[in-house]
Scaffold this active site. Structure first.
Site, PDB file in Angstrom:
ATOM      1  N   CYS A 194      17.793 -34.799   6.315  1.00 31.74           N
ATOM      2  CA  CYS A 194      19.190 -34.114   6.479  1.00 31.74           C
ATOM      3  C   CYS A 194      19.924 -34.011   5.200  1.00 31.74           C
ATOM      4  CB  CYS A 194      19.825 -34.657   7.788  1.00 31.74           C
ATOM      5  SG  CYS A 194      18.703 -34.412   9.446  1.00 31.74           S
ATOM      6  N   HIS A 245      27.456 -19.444  12.052  1.00 39.74           N
ATOM      7  CA  HIS A 245      26.974 -19.067  10.706  1.00 39.74           C
ATOM      8  C   HIS A 245      27.832 -19.167   9.530  1.00 39.74           C
ATOM      9  CE1 HIS A 245      24.679 -16.461  13.555  1.00 39.74           C
ATOM     10  NE2 HIS A 245      23.531 -16.484  12.824  1.00 39.74           N
ATOM     11  N   GLU A 267      22.614 -30.690  18.877  1.00 45.16           N
ATOM     12  CA  GLU A 267      22.117 -29.994  17.631  1.00 45.16           C
ATOM     13  C   GLU A 267      20.724 -29.701  17.766  1.00 45.16           C
ATOM     14  OE1 GLU A 267      21.200 -33.635  14.453  1.00 45.16           O
ATOM     15  OE2 GLU A 267      23.219 -32.928  14.699  1.00 45.16           O
TER      16      GLU A 267
END
Length: 150
Positions: A25, A75, A136
């Site tokens: 990550c 986005h 998530e």
């Protein structure tokens, strides 16, 4: 009158990177986030009120969360403003990408704290933010509860 919890669910796509992290990550990647927002209150008892019987109109809650969270983060790519990713962020912005710099590590845990503060500031005084769940992945999520944060 009884206290009632009302929950509205949302979804949005956001990219991020975790600076200093020791796993995958640390790379820029994205999630299809699912957000559940729960408020608690007493249904309106005034029969002349067009919202009679409601704790909050789902549309009103949707407006708050969309304006504060979904429309901002959807986005977008989120970076901690105190990391070297700011150079990448500047490059992306210069190329017309939607980038958000935050003053925290953009983990789900820190994002729910940020989201809770934003939502609480917009709720009518008669309501309390009860909880937020930010998922998530199918198996990973963070939750914020008002009762844990008094």
């Amino acid at each position: 009158m009884s206290k009632i919890r009302i929950t509205k669910q949302f979804s949005f796509e956001t990219g991020h990177a975790l600076y200093g992290y020791d796993g995958k990550c640390k790379n820029v990647h994205g999630h299809s986030y699912k957000l559940s927002v729960t408020v608690i209150g007493t249904p309106i008892s005034d029969t002349s009120n067009v919202k009679y019987g409601m704790v909050i109109d789902f549309g009103d809650l949707k407006k708050i969360v969309k304006e504060e969270i979904v429309d901002v983060f959807d986005h977008a790519t989120v970076f901690n403003q105190n990391t070297p990713h700011v150079e990448l962020a500047k490059e992306l912005k210069d190329r017309g990408h939607h980038v958000i710099l935050v003053d925290y590590q953009p983990t789900s845990e820190m994002m729910v704290i940020d989201f809770a503060d934003k939502i609480k500031s917009r709720l009518p005084e008669s309501l309390l933010l009860h909880s937020i769940k930010l998922q998530e992945t199918d198996t990973s999520f963070a939750e914020w509860y008002a009762s844990d944060n008094k």
